[in-house]
Design an enzyme around this catalytic site. Sequence first.
Site, PDB file in Angstrom:
ATOM      1  N   GLY A 227       0.769  -1.232   0.000  1.00 19.23           N
ATOM      2  CA  GLY A 227       0.000   0.000   0.000  1.00 19.23           C
ATOM      3  C   GLY A 227       0.800   1.283   0.000  1.00 19.23           C
ATOM      4  O   GLY A 227       0.223   2.372   0.038  1.00 19.23           O
ATOM      5  N   PRO A 266       5.832  -3.963  -0.314  1.00 20.30           N
ATOM      6  CA  PRO A 266       5.689  -2.927  -1.344  1.00 20.30           C
ATOM      7  C   PRO A 266       5.861  -3.508  -2.738  1.00 20.30           C
ATOM      8  O   PRO A 266       6.744  -4.331  -2.985  1.00 20.30           O
ATOM      9  CB  PRO A 266       6.824  -1.944  -1.006  1.00 20.30           C
ATOM     10  CG  PRO A 266       7.848  -2.784  -0.319  1.00 20.30           C
ATOM     11  CD  PRO A 266       7.074  -3.835   0.439  1.00 20.30           C
ATOM     12  N   GLY A 267       5.016  -3.085  -3.633  1.00 23.55           N
ATOM     13  CA  GLY A 267       5.143  -3.467  -5.035  1.00 23.55           C
ATOM     14  C   GLY A 267       5.245  -2.227  -5.887  1.00 23.55           C
ATOM     15  O   GLY A 267       6.274  -1.910  -6.476  1.00 23.55           O
ATOM     16  N   ARG A 268       4.157  -1.463  -5.915  1.00 27.41           N
ATOM     17  CA  ARG A 268       4.097  -0.232  -6.689  1.00 27.41           C
ATOM     18  C   ARG A 268       5.226   0.733  -6.301  1.00 27.41           C
ATOM     19  O   ARG A 268       5.872   1.326  -7.160  1.00 27.41           O
ATOM     20  CB  ARG A 268       2.745   0.434  -6.457  1.00 27.41           C
ATOM     21  CG  ARG A 268       2.511   1.722  -7.229  1.00 27.41           C
ATOM     22  CD  ARG A 268       1.406   2.558  -6.587  1.00 27.41           C
ATOM     23  NE  ARG A 268       0.276   1.779  -6.140  1.00 27.41           N
ATOM     24  CZ  ARG A 268      -0.844   1.599  -6.846  1.00 27.41           C
ATOM     25  NH1 ARG A 268      -0.968   2.172  -8.020  1.00 27.41           N
ATOM     26  NH2 ARG A 268      -1.837   0.891  -6.358  1.00 27.41           N
ATOM     27  N   CYS A 333     -11.660  -2.917 -29.868  1.00 26.00           N
ATOM     28  CA  CYS A 333     -13.036  -2.706 -30.326  1.00 26.00           C
ATOM     29  C   CYS A 333     -13.997  -2.646 -29.147  1.00 26.00           C
ATOM     30  O   CYS A 333     -14.933  -3.443 -29.018  1.00 26.00           O
ATOM     31  CB  CYS A 333     -13.437  -3.819 -31.287  1.00 26.00           C
ATOM     32  SG  CYS A 333     -12.451  -3.864 -32.795  1.00 26.00           S
TER      33      CYS A 333
END
Length: 382
Positions: A227, A266-268, A333
């Site tokens: 987060g 943590p990733g982001r 599309c």
Amino acid sequence: MLFAFDDTQCRSLAETHGTPCFAYSGAVAEAQFRALRDVLPGRVRLAYAVKANPHPGLLARFASLGASFDCASIGELGRVEALNLEPGRTFFAGPGKREAELQKALAMGVRIQAEGFEDLARIDALVDRETAVNLRVHPAFDVSEGNRIIGGSGPSAFGIDEEDVPALLARAAQLRHVRIRGLHVFAASNQRDAAKLKTIHGAVLDLAKRLHEQHGLTFEQIDLGGGLGIPYAPEQAPLDLAAFGQGLSDLLGRHAWYKGELILEPGRFLAGPCGVYLARVVRIKESRGTRFAILEGGINHLIRPLLTGEPFPVKAVGQGEGAAAHTLAGPLCTSLDRLGEVRLPELKAGDLLAFGSTGAYGLNEGMTHFLSHPVPPEIWVG
């Protein structure tokens, strides 16, 4: 940092590798990791969330810096297994673990984040020795502020509801081998306010204390989840790392009863700033007062704006500032294929756009199979 590469580098990458493409800077990823690690108390372990970006170059870079890893599928476990890490540096979460995935995790020496009694019982049947697991709890408190990714305190597919923990513990006491030795709570998403993160993490530690005092649970690990946020626009302030680190130190001081380690996923925060997505304008269309810039790629490569309503930062490479309104559309599309409404120099076919902070939740989250467009290359730089 919104863009890991300047305009000259973006043009060179586009000319060398073609477009659309993703490019990741190893130097930026390492700087993010070191900056976070430097402010954390010694008892805090960083477990990179592989779901943010599973690129092998990124995983290897973080592994070389001492990272642990948070996995959520057998595929992610396989990517981490290729790093040849010692046991204990990998965690395995997810609400729908299949038996084959549990077997894989146990064979790798992975710490499993159990979502409920079903996980505990299946692990117990698969092992012949005492095995420590962490229990994911869906707390009764709500600190999500309406975040649709993690939900609030209402019904959830994740973890065991806090009020149901006593009944689960009574059943778990009958298991032969499984022992609950950790707590896992994921209660934030893209949060850039250090004070709010301290409140969230404090609530998790308070929950751990209640479980310890009321049910005698002994925790070796308390996993605070992820987060940690990053800016997606110039006016957004970055997370104050010094304040964040001090907040964790304060909480550990307040909870002197707890002697184990804290886990962050943590990733982001670690991967996001290192990436850019490069795509050219295919055509411009004026429709009833709206100027559409139709690009080579859309939600097949960057679906996050559609999921969260938060677009990635974008610039027209080599064109400076601009004030013309454009709706960025992709080639799919479906009218859902939109990457945002932006103000840029008046675009034309062939112009190169760079989307910043796409090192996390970029290509690996996109609808890559829809319409069978070619999958863009991912370039690792440095």
